[in-house]
Scaffold this motif. Structure first.
Motif: not given
Length: 282
Positions: A236-256
């Motif tokens: 709904r509101t999670q854009t790519m920069p927000l997804a990077v920030y969230l994924a960096l904590q749980n899934d670094p590969a997805a963040a990269i």
């Protein structure tokens, strides 16, 4: 050997020696920090490319969470750019073609989001367009429109930070365009709006396109105002920069993987605007 063949090597050697003298003429106290600064800017990007999970990259980019963030980012950035075009081009024309009291102050206020911290911009949007905001309370009670923590709120937040890029680009193009074409059209009976639509707009189309691309890229990478005003809700509101920030904590590969997408978009924007930003005297 012809005269042209005899002169060509001389010209080449002269040009090469000129470049060599230019490099030898750089003072060491300037050359060293310049090279360090270049390395400082390039090293993080190279590290991103080196540590990228290239083998699992297709799988990362096709995962539902990443695809949702990517799709929402593309849609919201495009909508924010469209909103910036509708509002920003007339504003740029007003600043470039008319004189009114306080024009300098208006121009400063228009460019303020460029230097304003994005989180502060998000707080300002909440105070203005939130349910209890200066304008938002009337939007909610009269029309039932709620912008914070919605997809529309993402578009509003991105347009707030991206529109100044468009306004500055279009205003500069308008100032460089000859206003006599507009004046000639009005003397022939065209209204000011018709002259703008039929004469001025085609003249400044490259500047409008460049400003739109810059605004789109800025909207695509917006983080602070978006998370403050629209939140971070997947789908709904999670854009790519927000997804990077969230994924960096749980899934670094997805963040990269998401970071690589944003990097590719930035390079594509820079390549598309190479005539504006990447040209210089040789």
């Amino acid at each position: 050997m012809s005269k042209a063949d005899r002169e060509t090597p001389a010209v080449t050697l002269e040009g090469g020696s000129r470049r060599g003298r230019a490099l030898r003429g750089v003072p060491l106290p300037l050359l060293v920090p310049a090279l360090v600064g270049l390395a400082f800017l390039l090293l993080p990007l190279l590290a991103l490319l080196i540590r990228a999970p290239w083998r699992s990259l297709p799988e990362q980019l096709t995962s539902p969470e990443v695809w949702q963030a990517l799709q929402l980012s593309l849609i919201s950035a495009t909508c924010a750019t469209a909103l910036s075009l509708v509002l920003g081009v007339p504003l740029a024309w007003l600043l470039a073609r008319t004189r009114f009291p306080g024009r300098g102050l208006v121009r400063a206020l228009v460019t303020l989001p460029l230097v304003l911290p994005p989180v502060v911009g998000g707080v300002a949007l909440l105070l203005a367009l939130g349910r209890n905001g200066v304008v938002g309370q009337w939007l909610d009670s009269w029309f039932g429109i709620t912008l914070p923590f919605t997809t529309a709120g993402v578009v509003v937040a991105e347009a707030f930070v991206a529109m100044p890029f468009l306004v500055i680009s279009v205003e500069g193009t308008l100032r460089a365009a000859d206003p006599r074409y507009e004046e000639a059209a009005t003397t022939l009976g065209a209204s000011r709006f018709t002259a703008f639509r039929r004469v001025t707009l085609p003249l400044i189309a490259p500047g409008v396109a460049a400003g739109a691309v810059l605004a789109w890229a800025r909207a695509l990478g917006e983080f602070g105002a978006t998370i403050t005003f629209a939140g971070n809700f997947p789908g709904r509101t999670q854009t790519m920069p927000l997804a990077v920030y969230l994924a960096l904590q749980n899934d670094p590969a997805a963040a990269i993987a998401l970071s690589l997408v944003l990097l590719a978009v930035s390079i594509a924007v820079l390549a598309g605007l190479r005539d504006r930003w990447m040209t210089g005297s040789s």
